[in-house]
Design an enzyme around this catalytic site. Sequence first.
Site, PDB file in Angstrom:
ATOM      1  N   GLY A 262       0.769  -1.236   0.000  1.00  0.00           N
ATOM      2  CA  GLY A 262       0.000   0.000   0.000  1.00  0.00           C
ATOM      3  C   GLY A 262       0.805   1.293   0.000  1.00  0.00           C
ATOM      4  O   GLY A 262       0.337   2.312  -0.479  1.00  0.00           O
TER       5      GLY A 262
ATOM      6  N   GLU B 205       3.780   4.139   6.390  1.00  0.00           N
ATOM      7  CA  GLU B 205       2.607   3.273   6.236  1.00  0.00           C
ATOM      8  C   GLU B 205       1.473   4.081   5.627  1.00  0.00           C
ATOM      9  O   GLU B 205       1.251   5.242   6.001  1.00  0.00           O
ATOM     10  CB  GLU B 205       2.246   2.690   7.609  1.00  0.00           C
ATOM     11  N   ASP B 206       0.775   3.491   4.701  1.00  0.00           N
ATOM     12  CA  ASP B 206      -0.329   4.175   4.037  1.00  0.00           C
ATOM     13  C   ASP B 206      -1.536   4.328   4.957  1.00  0.00           C
ATOM     14  O   ASP B 206      -2.160   5.374   5.015  1.00  0.00           O
ATOM     15  CB  ASP B 206      -0.742   3.403   2.774  1.00  0.00           C
TER      16      ASP B 206
ATOM     17  N   ASP C 115      -5.431   1.063  10.716  1.00  0.00           N
ATOM     18  CA  ASP C 115      -6.828   0.753  11.027  1.00  0.00           C
ATOM     19  C   ASP C 115      -6.877   0.192  12.456  1.00  0.00           C
ATOM     20  O   ASP C 115      -6.979   0.946  13.419  1.00  0.00           O
ATOM     21  CB  ASP C 115      -7.330  -0.242   9.966  1.00  0.00           C
TER      22      ASP C 115
ATOM     23  N   GLY D  30      -4.354  -1.025  13.858  1.00  0.00           N
ATOM     24  CA  GLY D  30      -3.032  -0.721  14.405  1.00  0.00           C
ATOM     25  C   GLY D  30      -2.138  -1.950  14.500  1.00  0.00           C
ATOM     26  O   GLY D  30      -0.957  -1.842  14.815  1.00  0.00           O
TER      27      GLY D  30
ATOM     28  N   THR E  13      -0.946  -3.959  12.184  1.00  0.00           N
ATOM     29  CA  THR E  13       0.140  -4.031  11.203  1.00  0.00           C
ATOM     30  C   THR E  13       1.301  -3.106  11.566  1.00  0.00           C
ATOM     31  O   THR E  13       2.460  -3.531  11.573  1.00  0.00           O
ATOM     32  CB  THR E  13      -0.375  -3.699   9.783  1.00  0.00           C
TER      33      THR E  13
ATOM     34  N   LYS F  53      -7.492   5.536  10.475  1.00  0.00           N
ATOM     35  CA  LYS F  53      -8.899   5.186  10.679  1.00  0.00           C
ATOM     36  C   LYS F  53      -9.039   4.801  12.153  1.00  0.00           C
ATOM     37  O   LYS F  53      -8.909   3.635  12.512  1.00  0.00           O
ATOM     38  CB  LYS F  53      -9.221   3.988   9.783  1.00  0.00           C
TER      39      LYS F  53
ATOM     40  N   ASP G 210      -5.845  -0.842  -2.199  1.00  0.00           N
ATOM     41  CA  ASP G 210      -6.602  -1.676  -3.149  1.00  0.00           C
ATOM     42  C   ASP G 210      -7.847  -2.296  -2.532  1.00  0.00           C
ATOM     43  O   ASP G 210      -8.002  -2.361  -1.312  1.00  0.00           O
ATOM     44  CB  ASP G 210      -5.718  -2.826  -3.634  1.00  0.00           C
TER      45      ASP G 210
ATOM     46  N   ARG H 263      -5.569   0.656  -6.993  1.00  0.00           N
ATOM     47  CA  ARG H 263      -4.374   1.276  -6.399  1.00  0.00           C
ATOM     48  C   ARG H 263      -3.950   2.517  -7.186  1.00  0.00           C
ATOM     49  O   ARG H 263      -3.304   3.414  -6.647  1.00  0.00           O
ATOM     50  CB  ARG H 263      -3.207   0.286  -6.388  1.00  0.00           C
TER      51      ARG H 263
END
Length: 184
Positions: free
Chosen positions: A50, A106-107, A110, A112, A114, A138, A166, A172
Amino acid sequence: MIREDIPLSQSGLEILFTPGDIEAAVGRLASEIKRDYLDKNPVFVGVLKGCFVFMADLVRILDMPLETEFISLSSYGPGRTESRGKVEVVQGLRKPVRGRHVVVVEDMMDTGITVDFALRYLRRRRPASVRLCVLFDKPARRRVDVRVDYLGLTVPDRFVVGYGLDFDERFRYLAGLYCLKEDG
Ligand code: 5GP
Ligand code: MG
């Protein structure tokens, strides 16, 4: 149903941030990072896939000495719009970062899970410092409390695509950020 053969406005996607909104946010992040890292030759570690669009825009605006590395982590299976809560290293770091100043790029954050995993993964490699830069946050479904050092834009609790993100490998390439219409 998402259609790619018709105009975006009718495609089941709703615009959330225009390319201009994103450019402004990336510009602001770049000036914050530049202020802190100008003479540190940091290593930017992007979390694939991402991050690739964000990373490319960010480093070009930064225009200062830095290195780029990537790790590939996977938290979503194909076709999924919810995290499985388990992270896999698809491809790890290829160069040591011991003693270096690391900025994790990081893109999207959410739950957290990852980024938390990525930070732990990097800290084990004994860098001089690690900070986190996240473009889209988010906060609604956060499960791990992670401190973000450089934060771009906050997004609602919706599944979003575009600007590197994606849905089942699609979208993307979109320059803006879109959410999937709830009835779409
Ligand atoms: P987390 O582990 O924080 O729940 O999720 C982080 C990863 O899931 C991000 O790196 C991103 O790739 C993916 N992700 C989270 N939310 C979204 C979303 O709304 N759209 C897309 N395309 N990916 C997301
Ligand atoms: Mg990601």
